[in-house]
Motif scaffolding. Structure first.
Motif, PDB file in Angstrom:
ATOM      1  N   PRO A  90       0.835  -1.218   0.000  1.00 35.71           N
ATOM      2  CA  PRO A  90       0.000   0.000   0.000  1.00 35.71           C
ATOM      3  C   PRO A  90       0.865   1.263   0.000  1.00 35.71           C
ATOM      4  O   PRO A  90       1.973   1.267   0.564  1.00 35.71           O
ATOM      5  CB  PRO A  90      -0.802  -0.121   1.302  1.00 35.71           C
ATOM      6  CG  PRO A  90      -0.780  -1.586   1.635  1.00 35.71           C
ATOM      7  CD  PRO A  90       0.546  -2.093   1.149  1.00 35.71           C
ATOM      8  N   ASN A  91       0.367   2.296  -0.617  1.00 36.26           N
ATOM      9  CA  ASN A  91       1.086   3.564  -0.629  1.00 36.26           C
ATOM     10  C   ASN A  91       1.344   4.074   0.796  1.00 36.26           C
ATOM     11  O   ASN A  91       0.469   3.953   1.675  1.00 36.26           O
ATOM     12  CB  ASN A  91       0.302   4.621  -1.394  1.00 36.26           C
ATOM     13  CG  ASN A  91       0.313   4.360  -2.896  1.00 36.26           C
ATOM     14  OD1 ASN A  91       1.170   3.639  -3.406  1.00 36.26           O
ATOM     15  ND2 ASN A  91      -0.651   4.933  -3.600  1.00 36.26           N
ATOM     16  N   SER A  92       2.545   4.592   0.991  1.00 33.84           N
ATOM     17  CA  SER A  92       2.941   5.212   2.269  1.00 33.84           C
ATOM     18  C   SER A  92       2.850   4.248   3.457  1.00 33.84           C
ATOM     19  O   SER A  92       2.624   4.667   4.595  1.00 33.84           O
ATOM     20  CB  SER A  92       2.077   6.457   2.550  1.00 33.84           C
ATOM     21  OG  SER A  92       2.199   7.393   1.503  1.00 33.84           O
ATOM     22  N   SER A  93       3.030   2.958   3.190  1.00 38.40           N
ATOM     23  CA  SER A  93       2.947   1.976   4.281  1.00 38.40           C
ATOM     24  C   SER A  93       4.302   1.702   4.937  1.00 38.40           C
ATOM     25  O   SER A  93       4.366   1.066   5.987  1.00 38.40           O
ATOM     26  CB  SER A  93       2.370   0.659   3.758  1.00 38.40           C
ATOM     27  OG  SER A  93       3.181   0.119   2.720  1.00 38.40           O
ATOM     28  N   ILE A  94       5.382   2.186   4.327  1.00 41.10           N
ATOM     29  CA  ILE A  94       6.727   1.955   4.854  1.00 41.10           C
ATOM     30  C   ILE A  94       7.344   3.297   5.240  1.00 41.10           C
ATOM     31  O   ILE A  94       7.506   4.180   4.396  1.00 41.10           O
ATOM     32  CB  ILE A  94       7.628   1.262   3.813  1.00 41.10           C
ATOM     33  CG1 ILE A  94       7.013  -0.072   3.377  1.00 41.10           C
ATOM     34  CG2 ILE A  94       9.026   1.064   4.363  1.00 41.10           C
ATOM     35  CD1 ILE A  94       6.931  -1.107   4.465  1.00 41.10           C
TER      36      ILE A  94
END
Length: 221
Positions: A90-94
């Protein structure tokens, strides 16, 4: 009917599993992908992460910038299912490299090698035609793979694995060593002697140039 092909969204070029503070960091000028075998999910993920960290030590940066480099460069060492996994996050999950590594190793844990234990060293036994040098190399390679190996286990495993009729086995039994370094000193001496004996045997088994010439002359007559 096969499902219809999924079309990319117009803004998919901006997709990134990393938070903005990582995504906006530009890679250093002249950055080259680490020279290592691409990980496709069939080998140990922990080994691959360790190798990647070692390779990335050559990139000069500090603090959050270095962490951003580590995160953004990680995809360059993946292929096949492993790369598809990274792209599907998912976007911006890390938000940190630790997040990335933890998610990566958890996802691919099934590919991890069985962890070596100190007791596994007792399975290393010198083969019938194996030299002390070859046996020593095999045991040391296994010892390196053991995360926690106490000295007494390594010493005793080395002794037990030797041919029972060998001089080195007799020496280590009659005069026990109290450190693995001491065992290696005795092994090195035994290997030196072993190599010298083999070298002398090879020389003696090879006809000398003069005797070979004499035999050739006799065969011509």
């Amino acid at each position: 009917m096969p499902p219809p092909l999924e079309k990319a969204a117009p803004d998919s070029y901006a997709d990134s599993p990393f938070v903005d503070s990582i995504s906006i960091v530009s890679m250093p000028k002249g950055f080259a992908n680490p020279n290592m075998t691409l990980f496709d999910g069939t080998t140990d993920p922990f080994d691959h992460v360790s190798q990647y960290k070692q390779k990335m030590m050559t990139v000069t940066a500090v603090g959050h910038v270095k962490e951003a480099y580590m995160c953004k460069g990680f995809g360059s060492i993946l292929s096949g299912p492993a790369l598809r996994w990274l792209v599907s996050l998912p976007n911006s999950s890390i938000s940190t490299f630790a997040d990335l590594v933890n998610a990566f190793t958890q996802q691919l844990a099934s590919s991890r090698k069985p962890q070596k234990h100190a007791g596994d060293l007792y399975r290393i036994v010198q083969g019938t035609n194996e030299t002390i040098g070859e046996y020593n190399t095999r045991l040391n390679n296994e010892k390196v793979a053991v995360r926690e190996c106490d000295m007494s286990t390594a010493v005793e495993a080395f002794r037990r694995g030797l041919h029972h009729e060998s001089d080195l086995y007799n020496q280590l039994t009659m005069h026990p060593c109290h450190s693995f370094e001491a065992v290696q000193e005795k092994a090195t001496a035994a290997i030196r002697l072993e190599e010298d004996i083999l070298a002398r045997a090879s020389i003696l088994s090879t006809p000398s140039v003069s005797s070979t010439s004499a035999m050739e002359k006799l065969s011509r007559k």
